[in-house]
Write a protein that holds these residues in place. Structure first.
Motif, PDB file in Angstrom:
ATOM      1  N   ARG A 597     -32.013 -20.414  28.293  1.00 29.79           N
ATOM      2  CA  ARG A 597     -30.605 -20.147  27.982  1.00 29.79           C
ATOM      3  C   ARG A 597     -29.720 -20.452  29.168  1.00 29.79           C
ATOM      4  NH1 ARG A 597     -28.126 -14.375  26.047  1.00 29.79           N
ATOM      5  NH2 ARG A 597     -26.033 -15.155  25.565  1.00 29.79           N
ATOM      6  N   GLY A 598     -30.106 -19.887  30.292  1.00 28.33           N
ATOM      7  CA  GLY A 598     -29.300 -20.122  31.485  1.00 28.33           C
ATOM      8  C   GLY A 598     -29.207 -21.610  31.807  1.00 28.33           C
ATOM      9  N   ARG A 599     -30.333 -22.261  31.752  1.00 31.97           N
ATOM     10  CA  ARG A 599     -30.352 -23.676  32.097  1.00 31.97           C
ATOM     11  C   ARG A 599     -29.536 -24.498  31.128  1.00 31.97           C
ATOM     12  NH1 ARG A 599     -35.191 -24.864  34.517  1.00 31.97           N
ATOM     13  NH2 ARG A 599     -34.668 -27.063  34.444  1.00 31.97           N
ATOM     14  N   GLU A 600     -29.749 -24.199  29.878  1.00 29.91           N
ATOM     15  CA  GLU A 600     -29.056 -24.961  28.860  1.00 29.91           C
ATOM     16  C   GLU A 600     -27.539 -24.922  29.088  1.00 29.91           C
ATOM     17  OE1 GLU A 600     -29.067 -24.725  24.034  1.00 29.91           O
ATOM     18  OE2 GLU A 600     -28.726 -22.929  25.182  1.00 29.91           O
ATOM     19  N   SER A 601     -27.059 -23.725  29.245  1.00 29.71           N
ATOM     20  CA  SER A 601     -25.620 -23.594  29.443  1.00 29.71           C
ATOM     21  C   SER A 601     -25.204 -24.240  30.755  1.00 29.71           C
ATOM     22  CB  SER A 601     -25.238 -22.115  29.458  1.00 29.71           C
ATOM     23  OG  SER A 601     -25.705 -21.522  28.279  1.00 29.71           O
ATOM     24  N   ASP A 602     -26.078 -24.127  31.732  1.00 27.07           N
ATOM     25  CA  ASP A 602     -25.775 -24.713  33.030  1.00 27.07           C
ATOM     26  C   ASP A 602     -25.610 -26.221  32.891  1.00 27.07           C
ATOM     27  OD1 ASP A 602     -27.400 -24.840  36.241  1.00 27.07           O
ATOM     28  OD2 ASP A 602     -25.311 -24.660  35.688  1.00 27.07           O
ATOM     29  N   GLY A 603     -26.540 -26.808  32.132  1.00 29.64           N
ATOM     30  CA  GLY A 603     -26.448 -28.251  31.960  1.00 29.64           C
ATOM     31  C   GLY A 603     -25.147 -28.656  31.287  1.00 29.64           C
ATOM     32  N   GLU A 604     -24.645 -27.766  30.469  1.00 28.42           N
ATOM     33  CA  GLU A 604     -23.425 -28.054  29.748  1.00 28.42           C
ATOM     34  C   GLU A 604     -22.200 -28.084  30.668  1.00 28.42           C
ATOM     35  OE1 GLU A 604     -21.240 -25.167  27.055  1.00 28.42           O
ATOM     36  OE2 GLU A 604     -22.916 -25.824  25.832  1.00 28.42           O
ATOM     37  N   GLY A 605     -22.410 -27.634  31.882  1.00 28.72           N
ATOM     38  CA  GLY A 605     -21.297 -27.658  32.827  1.00 28.72           C
ATOM     39  C   GLY A 605     -20.732 -26.258  33.001  1.00 28.72           C
ATOM     40  N   GLN A 606     -19.482 -26.192  33.303  1.00 28.07           N
ATOM     41  CA  GLN A 606     -18.841 -24.932  33.618  1.00 28.07           C
ATOM     42  C   GLN A 606     -18.457 -24.249  32.319  1.00 28.07           C
ATOM     43  OE1 GLN A 606     -18.556 -24.695  36.912  1.00 28.07           O
ATOM     44  NE2 GLN A 606     -19.026 -26.807  37.410  1.00 28.07           N
ATOM     45  N   GLN A 607     -19.005 -23.087  32.108  1.00 29.26           N
ATOM     46  CA  GLN A 607     -18.675 -22.412  30.872  1.00 29.26           C
ATOM     47  C   GLN A 607     -17.509 -21.472  31.071  1.00 29.26           C
ATOM     48  OE1 GLN A 607     -22.047 -21.326  28.681  1.00 29.26           O
ATOM     49  NE2 GLN A 607     -20.967 -20.040  27.239  1.00 29.26           N
ATOM     50  N   ARG A 698     -26.197 -17.295  35.245  1.00 28.48           N
ATOM     51  CA  ARG A 698     -26.011 -16.880  33.862  1.00 28.48           C
ATOM     52  C   ARG A 698     -24.630 -17.315  33.396  1.00 28.48           C
ATOM     53  NH1 ARG A 698     -28.739 -12.521  31.501  1.00 28.48           N
ATOM     54  NH2 ARG A 698     -27.242 -12.876  29.845  1.00 28.48           N
ATOM     55  N   PRO A 699     -24.519 -18.582  32.999  1.00 28.48           N
ATOM     56  CA  PRO A 699     -23.190 -19.085  32.625  1.00 28.48           C
ATOM     57  C   PRO A 699     -22.606 -18.381  31.419  1.00 28.48           C
ATOM     58  CG  PRO A 699     -24.788 -20.866  32.863  1.00 28.48           C
ATOM     59  CD  PRO A 699     -25.549 -19.595  32.861  1.00 28.48           C
ATOM     60  N   LEU A 735     -12.741 -21.273  39.536  1.00 34.22           N
ATOM     61  CA  LEU A 735     -14.089 -21.011  39.041  1.00 34.22           C
ATOM     62  C   LEU A 735     -14.049 -20.690  37.561  1.00 34.22           C
ATOM     63  CD1 LEU A 735     -15.676 -18.804  41.805  1.00 34.22           C
ATOM     64  CD2 LEU A 735     -15.931 -21.236  41.409  1.00 34.22           C
ATOM     65  N   PRO A 736     -14.948 -21.255  36.784  1.00 31.16           N
ATOM     66  CA  PRO A 736     -14.991 -20.897  35.372  1.00 31.16           C
ATOM     67  C   PRO A 736     -15.671 -19.543  35.199  1.00 31.16           C
ATOM     68  CG  PRO A 736     -16.703 -22.475  35.891  1.00 31.16           C
ATOM     69  CD  PRO A 736     -15.952 -22.243  37.165  1.00 31.16           C
ATOM     70  N   GLY A 737     -15.230 -18.818  34.212  1.00 32.02           N
ATOM     71  CA  GLY A 737     -15.913 -17.591  33.836  1.00 32.02           C
ATOM     72  C   GLY A 737     -15.740 -16.434  34.788  1.00 32.02           C
TER      73      GLY A 737
ATOM     74  N   VAL B 743      -7.367 -13.532  33.264  1.00 28.05           N
ATOM     75  CA  VAL B 743      -8.465 -14.282  32.661  1.00 28.05           C
ATOM     76  C   VAL B 743      -8.131 -15.758  32.838  1.00 28.05           C
ATOM     77  CG1 VAL B 743      -9.677 -14.786  30.526  1.00 28.05           C
ATOM     78  CG2 VAL B 743      -8.896 -12.473  31.002  1.00 28.05           C
ATOM     79  N   PRO B 744      -8.898 -16.449  33.666  1.00 25.16           N
ATOM     80  CA  PRO B 744      -8.547 -17.849  33.929  1.00 25.16           C
ATOM     81  C   PRO B 744      -8.952 -18.743  32.775  1.00 25.16           C
ATOM     82  CG  PRO B 744     -10.555 -17.305  35.075  1.00 25.16           C
ATOM     83  CD  PRO B 744     -10.129 -16.057  34.364  1.00 25.16           C
ATOM     84  N   ILE B 745      -8.083 -19.669  32.444  1.00 23.03           N
ATOM     85  CA  ILE B 745      -8.375 -20.673  31.426  1.00 23.03           C
ATOM     86  C   ILE B 745      -8.275 -22.016  32.127  1.00 23.03           C
ATOM     87  CG2 ILE B 745      -7.792 -21.470  29.101  1.00 23.03           C
ATOM     88  CD1 ILE B 745      -8.109 -18.480  29.120  1.00 23.03           C
ATOM     89  N   HIS B 746      -9.377 -22.693  32.223  1.00 24.24           N
ATOM     90  CA  HIS B 746      -9.369 -23.980  32.924  1.00 24.24           C
ATOM     91  C   HIS B 746      -9.192 -25.076  31.903  1.00 24.24           C
ATOM     92  CE1 HIS B 746     -11.461 -21.208  35.601  1.00 24.24           C
ATOM     93  NE2 HIS B 746     -10.827 -21.871  36.540  1.00 24.24           N
TER      94      HIS B 746
END
Lengths: 750, 750
Positions: A597-607, A698-699, A735-737, B743-746
């Motif tokens: 899960r972590g990796r998958e989302s990580d690969g997707e970029g910045q969540q 943990r994105p 930073l995202p998230g 809440v940041p929105i990129h």
């Protein structure tokens, strides 16, 4: 005709709601979809609120706010359920500086006006005529003079050419006037060059017209003020050294007046224009009478040495200079809705009258100048010279005073029109949205300021000399004229109403003539200053397009588009909040938890933070520097949110880390404490990287950083504080998230 | 002696942990109490974290950060449980501008240094002597000249007075030197004037000494640089017009060098001082040899017209000017710990040597000037004139070069000492805490900048002319001397070790002499510039006290003081978060809920966020302008917190309000929506007042305002945004009990 073509929408009018554009149909549908997801999650359960947001059930005696005479509860009236109406006192800021500023501003500009005060004033033709024509008619105060100033360069003999050039200009005036009559009938809700070009030619020509008009409005202020001041200093030469300060004072006055939002004062504004027309007519009367006594033999002008030969170029330059008399001709087409019904017919009649007056005043003044052999000079305006030679002293003073007044009024029309133009361009997203905002006086104060500042700068840069400003003036105006009328040609071809061929021919003729003047002005006056405009306009267009591209990108990114990524929505069995206590995501044996899960989302970029509540998983982090009251409050706030929470402390050295851990233990070690030793003593970038690292792990988590911010009342006290909260906010912004929560700690009470 | 008096604490040394002062015993106890309350509430239950804050369990291949070569996870090393150590790359900011700035800075200043690199270098006496004496000895390059410059005002004859004045000054030097020997033995860990005065005389005299010293350090830089440039321009007169730019370049070089954190370079710094001593000794040798050939008959000085008569005042002024030669005498007492053991003994020996060298150089140069009949002038320094007359060209060049070099070195010592002084004063809370922060190069960069900027300003203001700067110089130095030695007198009275009466007598003598010089300098040079210092020092002291008062108030407000108000703590039966779903606090029949509670708290004034978790009751409010992605994310985030939540929308008009409510219904009306009609179009102050009203209704609630903030990567894009979040934050900052969450929105991804 006129009613045949109701494509003009009500959005041609100004509204304070323009800042809040309604969603499109697609967005509306996406919204409904998103709502259904929420509904599935919430299943009708909502957390009961501990108070009534309507403030209405409050029955105690409210204590006045420390910021106003009213208790904050009284600043809002509940008129409908779930809806409050703010009173005037709720518009005053709470900070002391803000309150003082607001008070001072209101002292100068008056109390705020409610949105309901936007009324569309209707005018009779006899009132509308002077109000709308001040810009157009006042330009005869400098137009003929500008023409003669060029001619006299070729010596006294060349002055005779003024009559034929004036004749051509009169033809121009009539042609362009007829052309604009077409616009009035075609756009009975009113449409300036920008809207007409936008409707018929597309955005780029429209922006070109807008840029030209903006330059024109700015120059209208500079030129009219310069010319008005010249009318005064011609009569009172001792004031001449004060030209620049006087002009700045006038611009400041116009600025203040317009920020106040002068309106519904049509009758007041009618007087100076009529007085000016009367003054010029009296001048004609006396002048022609005296000339008649001489048998209409022109007085030979004083001998002026020629510095240039008479050539085509000179004549064209003189023509382009004289053409500035036509500025302001477009005023009626903008303002059709202010007429009484039937608007378009009254507007058209008024326009006809305006053109007639312009032709009379312009040709009359040119003729009189010829008869009296007047030569323009820097010391005294042409009008002043004529009046001086023909009128008794009281009438001379009257002419000068009304001239100055009507020029002031002309500058004031730019203050009405420029912010309107910016409003329409801003509504299309080509200039910053702040130009949509109506201030508390119902005035577009950003647009007003955006006009006054460059006008003042230009006025100062040219030392308030009208003659130097003229070469810049014509280009922008005729750019807008040409595009507007070309737009009308396309309009007729598209719409094909009754007599469309004739209408099209009239507009085509106007467009060609305007285009010719544009080219002549641009070429012959290039070196004298027209280049400034020719450079500025394309730059403005580029800027507009860049701004629009930005807003488009932001708009696309923020628009709702069906269900968010991942088509199957996990629907939780009950309301999602608080997040069901997830088992610790990292088993204690060290194996990664749900690595896929972590990796998958990580690969997707910045969540990013998710947009339906059940998808948001929380992690709350509290950076703690010292275990003081501020930190404890932040920790208490964090813990009370009921989400997984831990604290993080940055130590410059191991020893400090150990000491802090001891303090933490003393406190009771209620929350997990993470210490980061920062051997390089960085604090802010370190925290930012740490949060990024948490996000990388943990994105899917929303990391909420809770920062206590000590609030001090005075700016100089703020200088003493390190501003960690602010700096952290800036650092993690990208930073995202990562969500930043500032918990204010007020250490001084007022 | 020496060891007898171990009151000097280890806090006399510099540490990067000074920014994190440990809590006092009382605070520690209060912390334990607060902890017990938390413990009672949490009852051992903590929310499990969904990830490991140690980042350690992460076993996937980390993706590199978009900001650095390393994945953010790799920027931290887990060395102990619950503790991370940041690597160097974690100190680089994430924002592009920040990264570029950091890279550029590091290119100039070098990579960051770890805290562990703070080493206390120990020096042999032969190294310590030149390093510590550059300031003191270099001042003979301008001291005798300053004295003669005053005397020559009374004509050539007055120059003869230089010898007796120099004699008195030599007595001064020995007396003050002996006095400082006492300080060295009494404070074997080193103590400058500020610490000695602070220890013995209390804060105000200490601040007076500190203010004097600060002025002194700033002037040391200006005077030394001015004098060093004069040494160069005396040899190369063509460079004279470049005095100011050259001086600024030197100050910039010193600034950069010190920001780099030059250290452990004692050996390097030893060379110029010895070279300078050698140069002056060679000058003496040649000079005396030639003078011997003339039978030590003084060359009559060139005739100078007297502009003042010889009087007591003139002599005193010359004396005060000559006294600037003594600046830097206190260096050893600051620096005792850098000596090898036994430190105080080696330091004392070194001080004795320094005084001896000073006496020799000073009296030698004065004597030589007398023998050669040299008259100071603006074109060439005294030293240059002497060297020119006595030495062959290569040796002359050598003298000038070493003089310039040692003066540069003297300026550099101020760059070491000034930030140290600020550090100690900041630790006591009299100057902003930023002066405690060691930059990533272990240098106190704020203090270094605080020295360089005023020194450069003064240098430019006085056009780099040493003579003009001298009158300002002496006052600050002798103020610090006097207070330091007075402090020592008190010290001996208090401590009463062996021979305390003798020690006290020596210090008293030094104090009296220093005080005399102080008074003489202040009075005789008042008009020439001393008044600047006499005005600046009290202003600085007032500023220091004001700053301290501020920090004291904040500290008192933030300090933990037993259980918070209300002695009985409601202990909840289970972990307090999420807050147990309270029944709606307002009954639907309109009667106020728990009015007594709301009123009671209201009467108590502004209630803050509580500091134990069970006391925090939440209300989450989301201001929504449009129902776009940003708003939905903020709403999702808010709802997922599991606390009572509602949304608020501000409408400029009723129609817009209705339209928005329709949108809200389209979405599904999942949360309570409150609309506030703002007829005056205010947004920010209105929201702030509304939050205040909510707080007034229920002061026990923590109102969390959740603001979506659209983050754009470029500054020019930020200009296009209205910055509502930022403005709202500023507006509600002063409100108690209102927490702002961004809440940041990129919208753009890199």
């Amino acid at each position: 005709m006129g009613e045949q073509d109701e494509e003009a929408t009500p959005s041609r009018t100004l509204s304070p709601s323009a800042e809040f554009p309604p969603p499109g149909e697609e967005e509306r549908e996406a919204l409904r979809q998103a709502g259904r997801q929420w509904g599935a999650v919430l299943q009708g359960q909502t957390t009961p609120l501990p108070l009534d947001p309507d403030l209405g059930r409050y029955s105690g005696t409210p204590a006045p706010s420390r910021f106003a005479r009213l208790a904050p509860v009284e600043m809002f009236r509940a008129e409908e359920p779930d809806q409050l109406v703010a009173t005037e006192s709720a518009t005053v800021p709470q900070s002391r500086a803000g309150r003082v500023l607001t008070r001072a501003r209101r002292l100068v500009l008056g109390p705020p006006l409610a949105s309901a005060a936007v009324v569309q004033e209707r005018m009779r033709k006899l009132v509308a005529l002077p109000v709308l024509s001040s810009d157009l008619l006042s330009s005869v105060a400098y137009g003929p003079e500008a023409m003669l100033t060029v001619l006299v360069l070729a010596g006294t003999a060349a002055l005779g050419l003024s009559l034929p050039i004036a004749g051509v200009l009169v033809v121009m005036m009539i042609a362009v006037g007829l052309s604009y009559r077409q616009t009035v009938t075609a756009y009975p809700h009113g449409a300036g060059s920008y809207l007409v070009a936008s409707d018929n030619l597309g955005p780029r020509p429209a922006l070109t017209a807008a840029a030209g008009l903006m330059v024109d409005y700015i120059l209208t202020v500079s030129v009219s003020v310069a010319s008005g001041i010249a009318a005064i200093t011609s009569a009172l030469p001792t004031l001449r050294p004060l030209t620049v300060p006087m002009g700045l004072a006038v611009i400041a006055l116009l600025l203040a007046g317009n920020l106040r939002g002068i309106r519904a004062a049509g009758n007041l504004f009618a007087a100076p224009t009529y007085a000016f027309i009367l003054a010029v007519v009296v001048l004609f009367g006396f002048g022609l009478a005296q000339a008649a006594r001489r048998g209409f033999v022109p007085v030979p002008p004083p001998d002026v040495t020629a510095t240039e030969g008479i050539g085509v170029l000179l004549v064209l330059r003189a023509f382009a200079s004289g053409a500035v008399s036509m500025t302001g001709i477009e005023a009626v087409s903008n303002a059709v809705p202010i007429f009484r019904p039937s608007e378009w017919r009254n507007a058209r009649t008024t326009l006809t009258w305006m053109i007639a007056l312009l032709v009379v005043l312009f040709s009359g003044l040119t003729l009189l100048s010829h008869l009296y052999g007047v030569v323009p000079g820097p010391e005294e305006t042409l009008l002043s010279q004529l009046a001086d030679r023909t009128l008794p002293a009281p009438l001379y003073a009257y002419v000068q005073a009304t001239t100055a007044l009507v020029l002031l009024l002309a500058a004031n029309t730019a203050f009405n029109d420029f912010p309107r133009l910016l409003y329409f361009v801003a509504r299309d997203g080509y200039v910053p949205r702040i130009f949509l905002h109506m201030g508390d006086r119902l005035a577009f104060r950003n647009g007003i300021a955006a006009l006054a500042v460059p006008a003042a700068v230009i006025f100062v840069a040219f030392h308030g000399v009208t003659e130097s400003l003229i070469p810049l003036y014509a280009v922008g105006v005729f750019l807008a004229f040409t595009l507007s009328q070309t737009g009308m040609v396309i309009h007729w071809r598209r719409v094909r109403g009754a007599h469309w061929r004739r209408s099209m021919a009239i507009n085509a003729f106007g467009a060609v003539l305007s285009g010719l003047v544009l080219i002549i002005a641009a070429v012959t006056k290039f070196h004298e200053g027209a280049w400034v405009v020719l450079v500025t306009v394309p730059l403005l267009i580029l800027l507009f397009l860049r701004i629009r591209r930005h807003y488009d990108k932001v708009g696309a990114a923020l628009s709702l588009r069906g269900p968010p990524r991942g088509s199957v929505q996990p629907v939780l069995p009950q309301r999602p909040a608080p997040a069901p206590p997830e088992p610790p995501a990292y088993p204690s044996d060290g194996a990664p938890a749900e690595p896929s899960r972590g990796r998958e989302s990580d690969g997707e970029g910045q969540q990013e933070i998710e947009d339906t509540p059940q998808e948001v998983r929380h992690l709350v982090v509290v950076p703690v520097a010292r275990l003081d009251l501020a930190a404890l409050r932040a920790l208490a706030y964090a813990a009370s949110l009921g989400q997984p929470t831990f604290a993080v402390h940055i130590s410059p050295e191991e020893e400090e880390a150990d000491r802090f851990r001891q303090e933490w233990t003393d406190w009771g070690d209620h929350l997990r404490l993470e210490i980061i030793v920062s051997p390089y003593r960085a604090i802010i970038p370190l925290l930012a990287h740490y949060f990024e690292a948490l996000h990388a792990l943990r994105p899917d988590l929303a990391v909420t950083v809770i920062v206590p911010e000590v609030v001090v009342p005075h700016w100089w006290q703020r200088l003493l504080r390190s501003g960690t909260g602010r700096r952290l906010r800036v650092a993690v912004r990208q930073l995202p998230g990562v969500v930043i929560t500032s918990v204010p700690i007020h250490v001084f009470r007022d």
